[in-house]
Design an enzyme around this catalytic site. Structure first.
Site, PDB file in Angstrom:
ATOM      1  N   HIS A   9     -19.311  40.575  31.258  1.00 39.71           N
ATOM      2  CA  HIS A   9     -19.648  40.244  29.871  1.00 39.71           C
ATOM      3  C   HIS A   9     -19.284  38.801  29.517  1.00 39.71           C
ATOM      4  CE1 HIS A   9     -15.432  40.291  28.666  1.00 39.71           C
ATOM      5  NE2 HIS A   9     -15.292  41.380  29.421  1.00 39.71           N
ATOM      6  N   GLU A  13     -13.110  37.097  22.003  1.00 41.02           N
ATOM      7  CA  GLU A  13     -11.950  36.583  21.273  1.00 41.02           C
ATOM      8  C   GLU A  13     -10.654  36.910  22.017  1.00 41.02           C
ATOM      9  OE1 GLU A  13     -12.057  34.662  18.773  1.00 41.02           O
ATOM     10  OE2 GLU A  13     -14.105  34.879  18.022  1.00 41.02           O
ATOM     11  N   PHE A  14     -10.553  38.117  22.576  1.00 35.66           N
ATOM     12  CA  PHE A  14      -9.346  38.502  23.311  1.00 35.66           C
ATOM     13  C   PHE A  14      -9.205  37.690  24.594  1.00 35.66           C
ATOM     14  CE2 PHE A  14      -8.015  43.013  21.729  1.00 35.66           C
ATOM     15  CZ  PHE A  14      -7.828  42.485  20.462  1.00 35.66           C
ATOM     16  N   GLU A  86     -14.138  48.979  31.436  1.00 38.38           N
ATOM     17  CA  GLU A  86     -12.998  48.272  32.017  1.00 38.38           C
ATOM     18  C   GLU A  86     -11.856  49.254  32.245  1.00 38.38           C
ATOM     19  OE1 GLU A  86     -11.720  46.275  33.902  1.00 38.38           O
ATOM     20  OE2 GLU A  86     -11.882  44.327  32.879  1.00 38.38           O
ATOM     21  N   ASN A  88      -8.435  51.137  31.806  1.00 34.46           N
ATOM     22  CA  ASN A  88      -7.705  51.563  30.617  1.00 34.46           C
ATOM     23  C   ASN A  88      -6.216  51.261  30.812  1.00 34.46           C
ATOM     24  OD1 ASN A  88      -6.479  52.977  28.478  1.00 34.46           O
ATOM     25  ND2 ASN A  88      -8.080  54.534  28.475  1.00 34.46           N
ATOM     26  N   TYR A  89      -5.650  50.461  29.905  1.00 33.27           N
ATOM     27  CA  TYR A  89      -4.245  50.068  30.002  1.00 33.27           C
ATOM     28  C   TYR A  89      -3.331  50.915  29.114  1.00 33.27           C
ATOM     29  CZ  TYR A  89      -5.973  45.813  32.278  1.00 33.27           C
ATOM     30  OH  TYR A  89      -6.589  44.926  33.129  1.00 33.27           O
TER      31      TYR A  89
END
Length: 233
Positions: A9, A13-14, A86, A88-89
Site C-alpha cells: 500500500h 500517516e502511521f 497485515e 496483528n500486533y
C-alpha cells in the site's frame, strides 16, 4: 501462466509517525495517494492491464487499490480479503514502533535495529505474540501464522485466476506480511526488513507453484511519476 503483481500500500500517516500499523489503520498521506495513482499510470504506460484486483480489507490497502485502478483507467472491481491483512500486533497496535520494540524485545530503536539486522521481522512477530499472552483472546500473530495465512490466500487467488484464465492480477497487501511470506516460499530477500510503499513484487504461478520474478520493484511507480509530471496529472 498467471502473473500476480503484489503491491505494498501507499504511504500512510502511521508510516510517517513510525507507529505500529497492523490491524490499526490510518489514512494514506497525500504522497501515498499520489504514488498509488502514479503506480497505476506506470502500469498503463507499460501496457499492463489486469483481469482482476484484490486487496486486504484494511482501508489503506483498499484505497491504494482504487487509486491504482484510477490511474490505470481500469473500471474493474476490487475484491477484499481478510487473508491479505497485515500482521496483528494485538495490544501494541497504534503504539510508537520504538515503544513497542522496547516493551517486547528491549530494543530502543526499532527501525535502526531492523536496518542493522539486529532483529528480524520473524522475531518481532513472535515477541509480539508472546507479549500478548495476557490478553484474552490473544489476537496477535506469530511469524508462522502470518506466513500460512498469506500463503493460503495467495494460492486461492492464483488457483481462481488459473481456472478463469486470468493472465494478470493485482494484489494490494502489506509490507511485513509480504516479506514474511517471501521467506516462507524460500525467496532470498537479502536481509531486507521493509518493502517500499507502492512497490511491486511480481509472482508467476505455474504448475501450482509460485516463482518470484521481480522484488520490491519501483520502476512502474517512477515511470508513472514521470508521466504525471509531464502531463500535470
Amino acid at each position: 501462466m498467471t502473473m500476480l503483481y503484489l503491491v505494498r500500500h501507499g504511504q500512510t500517516e502511521f508510516n510517517v509517525q513510525k507507529r505500529v500499523q497492523g490491524m490499526a489503520d490510518s489514512a494514506l498521506t497525500p504522497k501515498g495517494i499520489a504514488d498509488a495513482k502514479a503506480l497505476g499510470l506506470g502500469f498503463k504506460t507499460a501496457g499492463i492491464r489486469f483481469n482482476a484486483a484484490f486487496a486486504s480489507d484494511l482501508t489503506r490497502a483498499i484505497d491504494t487499490a482504487h487509486f491504482i485502478l484510477s490511474g490505470l483507467g481500469e473500471p474493474i472491481p476490487v475484491t477484499t480479503l481478510m487473508g491479505l491483512r497485515e500482521e496483528n500486533y494485538g495490544k501494541f497496535e497504534g503504539q510508537l514502533a520504538n515503544d513497542f520494540s522496547l516493551a517486547t524485545m528491549g530494543v530502543a530503536n526499532f527501525h535502526k535495529a531492523l536496518a542493522n539486522r539486529e532483529i528480524t521481522l520473524a522475531q518481532t512477530a513472535d515477541a509480539a505474540f508472546a507479549a500478548n499472552m495476557d490478553q484474552h483472546p490473544n489476537t496477535a500473530e506469530t511469524n508462522r501464522m502470518v506466513q500460512e495465512r498469506l500463503d493460503r490466500t495467495l494460492r486461492a487467488i492464483a488457483v481462481e485466476a488459473d481456472a478463469k484464465g486470468w493472465q494478470r492480477v493485482v494484489v494490494v497487501t502489506h509490507g511485513t506480511a509480504a516479506l514474511m511470506w517471501l521467506n516462507y516460499v524460500h525467496y532470498n530477500i537479502d536481509g531486507r526488513e521493509m518493502l517500499d510503499n507502492a512497490s511491486v513484487t511480481e509472482l508467476s504461478w505455474n504448475n501450482e507453484r509460485f516463482r518470484v520474478t521481480d522484488f520490491n520493484d519501483l520502476r512502474f511507480l517512477h515511470q508513472g511519476q514521470k508521466v504525471a509530471g509531464r502531463t500535470g496529472a
